[in-house]
Design a protein around this motif. Structure first.
Motif, short mmCIF file in Angstrom:
data_model
loop_
_atom_site.label_atom_id
_atom_site.label_comp_id
_atom_site.label_asym_id
_atom_site.label_seq_id
_atom_site.Cartn_x
_atom_site.Cartn_y
_atom_site.Cartn_z
N GLN A 78 -8.43 -17.38 15.23
CA GLN A 78 -8.01 -16.78 13.96
C GLN A 78 -6.91 -15.75 14.22
O GLN A 78 -5.95 -15.66 13.46
N ASP A 79 -7.04 -14.98 15.29
CA ASP A 79 -6.02 -14.00 15.66
C ASP A 79 -4.69 -14.69 16.00
O ASP A 79 -3.62 -14.21 15.65
N LEU A 80 -4.75 -15.83 16.70
CA LEU A 80 -3.53 -16.58 17.02
C LEU A 80 -2.86 -17.07 15.74
O LEU A 80 -1.63 -17.09 15.65
N ILE A 81 -3.65 -17.46 14.76
CA ILE A 81 -3.10 -17.88 13.46
C ILE A 81 -2.39 -16.69 12.81
O ILE A 81 -1.26 -16.81 12.34
N ARG A 82 -3.06 -15.54 12.79
CA ARG A 82 -2.47 -14.33 12.18
C ARG A 82 -1.16 -13.94 12.85
O ARG A 82 -0.24 -13.46 12.20
N LYS A 83 -1.09 -14.13 14.17
CA LYS A 83 0.13 -13.78 14.91
C LYS A 83 1.23 -14.83 14.75
O LYS A 83 2.34 -14.63 15.25
N GLY A 84 0.94 -15.93 14.09
CA GLY A 84 1.94 -16.97 13.88
C GLY A 84 2.16 -17.87 15.08
O GLY A 84 3.16 -18.58 15.15
N LEU A 85 1.23 -17.87 16.04
CA LEU A 85 1.37 -18.70 17.23
C LEU A 85 0.91 -20.13 17.00
O LEU A 85 1.25 -21.03 17.78
N ILE A 86 0.13 -20.34 15.96
CA ILE A 86 -0.31 -21.68 15.58
C ILE A 86 -0.65 -21.64 14.09
O ILE A 86 -1.07 -20.60 13.57
N SER A 87 -0.44 -22.76 13.43
CA SER A 87 -0.74 -22.80 12.00
C SER A 87 -2.20 -23.17 11.77
O SER A 87 -2.85 -23.78 12.61
N ARG A 88 -2.69 -22.78 10.64
CA ARG A 88 -4.06 -23.12 10.25
C ARG A 88 -4.22 -24.64 10.22
O ARG A 88 -5.25 -25.17 10.64
N GLU A 89 -3.19 -25.34 9.74
CA GLU A 89 -3.25 -26.81 9.67
C GLU A 89 -3.39 -27.42 11.06
O GLU A 89 -4.12 -28.39 11.24
N ASP A 90 -2.67 -26.87 12.03
CA ASP A 90 -2.79 -27.37 13.40
C ASP A 90 -4.19 -27.13 13.95
O ASP A 90 -4.76 -27.98 14.63
N VAL A 91 -4.75 -25.97 13.65
CA VAL A 91 -6.12 -25.68 14.10
C VAL A 91 -7.08 -26.70 13.51
O VAL A 91 -7.94 -27.24 14.20
N TYR A 92 -6.88 -27.00 12.21
CA TYR A 92 -7.78 -27.96 11.55
C TYR A 92 -7.58 -29.39 12.05
O TYR A 92 -8.44 -30.23 11.83
N ARG A 93 -6.50 -29.65 12.73
CA ARG A 93 -6.34 -30.96 13.38
C ARG A 93 -7.26 -31.04 14.61
O ARG A 93 -7.72 -32.11 14.97
N ALA A 94 -7.47 -29.91 15.23
CA ALA A 94 -8.29 -29.86 16.45
C ALA A 94 -9.77 -29.61 16.14
O ALA A 94 -10.64 -30.11 16.85
N VAL A 95 -10.02 -28.82 15.12
CA VAL A 95 -11.39 -28.45 14.73
C VAL A 95 -11.48 -28.63 13.21
O VAL A 95 -10.72 -27.98 12.49
N PRO A 96 -12.37 -29.48 12.73
CA PRO A 96 -12.49 -29.63 11.27
C PRO A 96 -12.67 -28.27 10.59
O PRO A 96 -13.34 -27.37 11.12
N GLU A 97 -12.06 -28.13 9.43
CA GLU A 97 -12.05 -26.85 8.72
C GLU A 97 -13.44 -26.26 8.53
O GLU A 97 -13.67 -25.08 8.81
N ARG A 98 -14.38 -27.05 8.08
CA ARG A 98 -15.75 -26.54 7.85
C ARG A 98 -16.37 -26.06 9.16
O ARG A 98 -17.03 -25.02 9.20
N THR A 99 -16.15 -26.81 10.24
CA THR A 99 -16.69 -26.43 11.54
C THR A 99 -16.07 -25.12 12.00
O THR A 99 -16.76 -24.21 12.48
N PHE A 100 -14.75 -25.01 11.86
CA PHE A 100 -14.05 -23.79 12.28
C PHE A 100 -14.56 -22.59 11.49
O PHE A 100 -14.88 -21.53 12.08
N LYS A 101 -14.69 -22.73 10.18
CA LYS A 101 -15.16 -21.61 9.35
C LYS A 101 -16.60 -21.24 9.69
O LYS A 101 -16.96 -20.06 9.69
N ARG A 102 -17.43 -22.24 9.99
CA ARG A 102 -18.81 -21.95 10.39
C ARG A 102 -18.83 -21.17 11.69
O ARG A 102 -19.56 -20.19 11.85
N ARG A 103 -17.99 -21.60 12.65
CA ARG A 103 -17.95 -20.89 13.93
C ARG A 103 -17.44 -19.46 13.76
O ARG A 103 -17.89 -18.55 14.46
N LEU A 104 -16.50 -19.26 12.85
CA LEU A 104 -16.04 -17.90 12.55
C LEU A 104 -17.20 -17.05 12.02
O LEU A 104 -17.42 -15.93 12.49
N ALA A 105 -17.92 -17.60 11.06
CA ALA A 105 -19.03 -16.87 10.45
C ALA A 105 -20.12 -16.57 11.47
O ALA A 105 -20.74 -15.50 11.42
#
Length: 128
Positions: free
Chosen positions: A26-53
């Protein structure tokens, strides 16, 4: 032309092996080093949000995929010298890559290597 520093990815092998938390990504996304869409290509959005929580870590394969996408994005920025042209290259079908979209190809190691080869050829003056 030497190896560009901008391609250095904060997720190297040691970091991935030790574990990468969803919060770090999430910090890398905030810094602009990777887009949220790219992250969701690697980790499904629901899974990523669950892991954040849950303050959880990504699986090694997921962190590796994010590092690969970051590396390709960084190489494109270096090769083109500006973000807008790099993003156009990554997001549009490319005839040199058989009409495939580089960002989609970078979802696999083999595809990322082909995209990287094209970017290096371009950066060193081979426009074919």
């Amino acid at each position: 032309m030497s190896m560009p520093q901008s391609i250095a990815v904060p997720l190297d092998y040691d970091r991935i092996e030790r574990g990468v938390s969803a919060a770090q990504v999430q910090d890398l996304i905030r810094k602009g080093l990777i887009s949220r869409e790219d992250v969701y290509r690697a980790v499904p959005e629901r899974t990523f949000k669950r892991r954040l929580a849950e303050k959880g870590n990504l699986r090694i394969e997921e962190a590796d995929a994010i590092a690969r996408l970051m590396r390709v994005n960084g190489l494109a920025r270096w090769a083109f010298g500006e973000d807008e042209q790099a993003q156009q290259f990554l997001d549009l079908p490319n005839p040199v890559l058989g009409g495939r979209v580089p960002r989609m190809m970078a979802a696999t190691d083999a595809g990322a290597r082909e995209v990287e080869a094209v970017l290096y050829r371009f950066a060193f003056g081979d426009y074919n």
